[in-house]
Design an enzyme around this catalytic site. Sequence first.
Site, PDB file in Angstrom:
ATOM      1  N   GLN A  33      -9.904  -4.125  -3.914  1.00  0.00           N
ATOM      2  CA  GLN A  33     -11.205  -3.699  -3.402  1.00  0.00           C
ATOM      3  C   GLN A  33     -12.327  -4.007  -4.398  1.00  0.00           C
ATOM      4  O   GLN A  33     -13.397  -4.495  -4.024  1.00  0.00           O
ATOM      5  CB  GLN A  33     -11.186  -2.193  -3.088  1.00  0.00           C
ATOM      6  CG  GLN A  33     -12.533  -1.633  -2.649  1.00  0.00           C
ATOM      7  CD  GLN A  33     -12.991  -2.149  -1.296  1.00  0.00           C
ATOM      8  OE1 GLN A  33     -12.229  -2.106  -0.339  1.00  0.00           O
ATOM      9  NE2 GLN A  33     -14.222  -2.623  -1.199  1.00  0.00           N
ATOM     10  N   CYS A  80     -16.515   1.457  -0.203  1.00  0.00           N
ATOM     11  CA  CYS A  80     -15.350   0.613   0.126  1.00  0.00           C
ATOM     12  C   CYS A  80     -15.005   0.697   1.612  1.00  0.00           C
ATOM     13  O   CYS A  80     -14.357  -0.209   2.142  1.00  0.00           O
ATOM     14  CB  CYS A  80     -14.156   1.010  -0.731  1.00  0.00           C
ATOM     15  SG  CYS A  80     -13.699   2.743  -0.575  1.00  0.00           S
ATOM     16  N   HIS A 112      -7.138   0.793  -6.702  1.00  0.00           N
ATOM     17  CA  HIS A 112      -7.341  -0.087  -5.552  1.00  0.00           C
ATOM     18  C   HIS A 112      -7.943  -1.396  -6.085  1.00  0.00           C
ATOM     19  O   HIS A 112      -9.110  -1.708  -5.855  1.00  0.00           O
ATOM     20  CB  HIS A 112      -8.283   0.581  -4.546  1.00  0.00           C
ATOM     21  CG  HIS A 112      -8.285  -0.063  -3.185  1.00  0.00           C
ATOM     22  ND1 HIS A 112      -7.462  -1.125  -2.859  1.00  0.00           N
ATOM     23  CD2 HIS A 112      -9.008   0.196  -2.058  1.00  0.00           C
ATOM     24  CE1 HIS A 112      -7.679  -1.472  -1.602  1.00  0.00           C
ATOM     25  NE2 HIS A 112      -8.614  -0.695  -1.100  1.00  0.00           N
ATOM     26  N   ARG A 163       0.883  -1.186   0.000  1.00  0.00           N
ATOM     27  CA  ARG A 163       0.000   0.000   0.000  1.00  0.00           C
ATOM     28  C   ARG A 163       0.908   1.220   0.000  1.00  0.00           C
ATOM     29  O   ARG A 163       1.657   1.444   0.956  1.00  0.00           O
ATOM     30  CB  ARG A 163      -0.920   0.004   1.225  1.00  0.00           C
ATOM     31  CG  ARG A 163      -1.686   1.306   1.371  1.00  0.00           C
ATOM     32  CD  ARG A 163      -2.849   1.224   2.337  1.00  0.00           C
ATOM     33  NE  ARG A 163      -3.933   0.453   1.781  1.00  0.00           N
ATOM     34  CZ  ARG A 163      -5.177   0.434   2.286  1.00  0.00           C
ATOM     35  NH1 ARG A 163      -5.467   1.152   3.351  1.00  0.00           N
ATOM     36  NH2 ARG A 163      -6.123  -0.298   1.729  1.00  0.00           N
ATOM     37  N   ARG A 202     -14.097  -8.880   1.436  1.00  0.00           N
ATOM     38  CA  ARG A 202     -12.653  -8.664   1.250  1.00  0.00           C
ATOM     39  C   ARG A 202     -11.873  -9.920   1.654  1.00  0.00           C
ATOM     40  O   ARG A 202     -10.886 -10.268   1.016  1.00  0.00           O
ATOM     41  CB  ARG A 202     -12.172  -7.460   2.076  1.00  0.00           C
ATOM     42  CG  ARG A 202     -12.668  -6.097   1.601  1.00  0.00           C
ATOM     43  CD  ARG A 202     -12.142  -5.737   0.225  1.00  0.00           C
ATOM     44  NE  ARG A 202     -10.692  -5.780   0.142  1.00  0.00           N
ATOM     45  CZ  ARG A 202      -9.878  -4.785   0.497  1.00  0.00           C
ATOM     46  NH1 ARG A 202     -10.380  -3.649   0.924  1.00  0.00           N
ATOM     47  NH2 ARG A 202      -8.568  -4.898   0.379  1.00  0.00           N
ATOM     48  N   ASP A 253     -17.295   6.976  -2.196  1.00  0.00           N
ATOM     49  CA  ASP A 253     -16.058   6.825  -1.415  1.00  0.00           C
ATOM     50  C   ASP A 253     -15.784   8.188  -0.775  1.00  0.00           C
ATOM     51  O   ASP A 253     -16.450   9.184  -1.106  1.00  0.00           O
ATOM     52  CB  ASP A 253     -14.909   6.411  -2.366  1.00  0.00           C
ATOM     53  CG  ASP A 253     -13.574   6.208  -1.647  1.00  0.00           C
ATOM     54  OD1 ASP A 253     -13.585   5.989  -0.412  1.00  0.00           O
ATOM     55  OD2 ASP A 253     -12.525   6.273  -2.315  1.00  0.00           O
TER      56      ASP A 253
HETATM   57  N1  NVA Z   1      -9.984   6.653  -1.817  1.00  0.00           N
HETATM   58  C1  NVA Z   1      -9.685   6.157  -0.487  1.00  0.00           C
HETATM   59  C2  NVA Z   1      -9.932   4.684  -0.409  1.00  0.00           C
HETATM   60  C3  NVA Z   1      -9.746   4.102   0.960  1.00  0.00           C
HETATM   61  C4  NVA Z   1      -9.947   2.612   1.003  1.00  0.00           C
HETATM   62  C5  NVA Z   1      -8.237   6.492  -0.146  1.00  0.00           C
HETATM   63  O1  NVA Z   1      -7.372   6.328  -0.994  1.00  0.00           O
HETATM   64  O2  NVA Z   1      -7.999   6.940   0.974  1.00  0.00           O
HETATM   65  N1   CP Z   2     -11.409  -0.405   1.871  1.00  0.00           N
HETATM   66  C1   CP Z   2     -10.154  -0.494   2.359  1.00  0.00           C
HETATM   67  O1   CP Z   2      -9.192  -0.733   1.662  1.00  0.00           O
HETATM   68  O2   CP Z   2     -10.083  -0.317   3.707  1.00  0.00           O
HETATM   69  P1   CP Z   2      -8.768  -0.202   4.577  1.00  0.00           P
HETATM   70  O3   CP Z   2      -8.153   1.153   4.278  1.00  0.00           O
HETATM   71  O4   CP Z   2      -9.258  -0.293   5.990  1.00  0.00           O
HETATM   72  O5   CP Z   2      -7.829  -1.306   4.215  1.00  0.00           O
END
Ligand code: NVA
Ligand code: CP
Length: 300
Positions: A126, A258, A123, A96, A286, A218
């Site tokens: 997801q 998500c 992502h 990540r 998930r 989101d």
């Molecule tokens: N768009 C959000 C998704 C979190 C799962 C982010 O990148 O923070």
């Molecule tokens: N939706 C998602 O990826 O959640 P987290 O940031 O908690 O992993």
Amino acid sequence: MISVLDIAFDLEEIIDLSISLKKNRYETVDIAKNRALAMIFEKPSTRTRVSFEVAMRQLGGHSIYLNPNDMQLGRGETISDTGKVLSGFVDLIAYRAFKHENVVSLANASRVPVINALDDKEHPVQIIADFMTVKEVFGDLEGRKLAYVGDGNNMANSLMLGASSLGVDISIGCPKKYIPDKEITEISKQLAKETGSDVEIVDDPSKAVENADVVYTDVWVSMGEESEREKKEKIFSKYRVDQELMDKASKNAIFLHCLPAHRGLEVTDEVIDGIHSRVFQQAENRLHTEKAVIVYLLQN
Ligand code: NVA
Ligand code: CP
């Protein structure tokens, strides 16, 4: 697996595998026996981290959570050297990252599969759980319509690629200044031609949700964009998913997110806690989709 494009042709097969793994949740499957997954997280996570850890364990393997600040990566060791070293120890790496380029660099250096666990562009893991949930609820995917309302961010990009690969129509309702990635939009439109689906980007959220089977949103401020909070909260207030907007979608439309959600901003409590919301089923999925991804990557 750094983009939905890397699994586009196998996406429905991975979804079906996830559905079957969910049915046999506690059955012993030792596909990952003696295998290890390294997970590098530059940003916080609840779902991705826990689902991958449990998934690896249930498949007979184990995972190692790595915070870059506790690694030599945080002291200047390159991503490329890190990838080469980790490849000698583990069988899979989930990453990540703040920057998509860094996920690409790790994947280029690594001899084992690298899973994008979210970056600023996509992502991919997801959306497998998202479309799995749609298939569980409606029994099919092709010909359905998903409306994504809000920021044209990593989720919007991956959902567009996923929808167009699966033959699902997608309409993105977002402010003109916050449209999804241009290149990904073009690729999605091309894929949609092949699968006979539609990709549409509009700035009116009511238009986006017309006839939609799924209304998805989101956060307006993604991880790493905190300095834009005030500005974005003003611009996006018209894009909140409330009951009035849900009522403009199909009668049986479901709501997905998500998560984590910022209640009262991109979605009201009434919608996220309402009878059409499937967000916790989606979150649970998930686990099943991470298991399917691990099986898919180890077996291919
Ligand atoms: N768009 C959000 C998704 C979190 C799962 C982010 O990148 O923070
Ligand atoms: N939706 C998602 O990826 O959640 P987290 O940031 O908690 O992993």
